[in-house]
Design a protein around this motif. Structure first.
Motif, short mmCIF file in Angstrom:
data_model
loop_
_atom_site.label_atom_id
_atom_site.label_comp_id
_atom_site.label_asym_id
_atom_site.label_seq_id
_atom_site.Cartn_x
_atom_site.Cartn_y
_atom_site.Cartn_z
N ARG A 29 -2.27 13.85 -1.87
CA ARG A 29 -3.19 12.71 -1.74
C ARG A 29 -3.71 12.34 -3.12
O ARG A 29 -4.11 13.20 -3.89
N THR A 30 -3.73 11.04 -3.40
CA THR A 30 -4.25 10.52 -4.66
C THR A 30 -5.37 9.54 -4.36
O THR A 30 -5.20 8.65 -3.52
N THR A 31 -6.49 9.71 -5.03
CA THR A 31 -7.62 8.79 -4.84
C THR A 31 -7.95 8.16 -6.18
O THR A 31 -8.18 8.84 -7.17
N SER A 32 -7.94 6.86 -6.21
CA SER A 32 -8.27 6.07 -7.41
C SER A 32 -9.00 4.84 -6.90
O SER A 32 -9.88 4.96 -6.06
N ASN A 36 -3.67 6.94 -1.78
CA ASN A 36 -2.24 7.09 -1.55
C ASN A 36 -2.00 8.47 -0.96
O ASN A 36 -2.48 9.47 -1.48
N ARG A 37 -1.26 8.51 0.12
CA ARG A 37 -0.91 9.79 0.75
C ARG A 37 0.60 9.84 0.90
O ARG A 37 1.20 8.97 1.52
N GLU A 71 6.84 10.29 4.42
CA GLU A 71 5.82 9.34 4.84
C GLU A 71 4.98 8.97 3.62
O GLU A 71 4.51 9.86 2.90
N ASN A 72 4.79 7.68 3.38
CA ASN A 72 4.01 7.20 2.23
C ASN A 72 3.04 6.14 2.74
O ASN A 72 3.45 5.12 3.26
N ARG A 73 1.73 6.40 2.59
CA ARG A 73 0.70 5.46 3.08
C ARG A 73 -0.22 5.05 1.94
O ARG A 73 -0.69 5.89 1.19
N TYR A 74 -0.47 3.76 1.87
CA TYR A 74 -1.42 3.20 0.91
C TYR A 74 -2.60 2.61 1.66
O TYR A 74 -2.44 2.04 2.74
N ALA A 75 -3.79 2.73 1.09
CA ALA A 75 -4.98 2.12 1.68
C ALA A 75 -5.90 1.63 0.57
O ALA A 75 -6.06 2.29 -0.45
#
Length: 76
Positions: A29-32, A36-37, A71-75
């Protein structure tokens, strides 16, 4: 997470059985300014049967199964 197991044994008097399985699960998981997971998972299994035929020859056959998930999810 990664796990691996294997098994080796004689089947009957001359057959050698080898079997193995592996499982992998990676959750990054990346948080900026966004999130992004990325999750990757895989499963692999295989087996072989082998038997010596004489001093210089061995008969060997087997099979393998490989399965992967991505699985690639953007939010925002």
């Amino acid at each position: 997470v990664y796990a691996n197991a294997s098994y080796r044994d004689m089947v009957g008097e001359r057959w050698l059985l080898f079997a193995g399985a592996a499982w992998s699960d990676n959750d990054a998981r990346t948080t900026s300014t966004f999130q992004n997971r990325v999750r990757e998972r895989s499963l692999q299994t295989r087996f072989t049967l082998a038997r010596p035929v004489g001093d210089a020859l061995r008969v060997k056959f087997g099979g393998e199964y490989l399965r992967g998930w991505y699985e690639n999810r953007y939010a925002d």
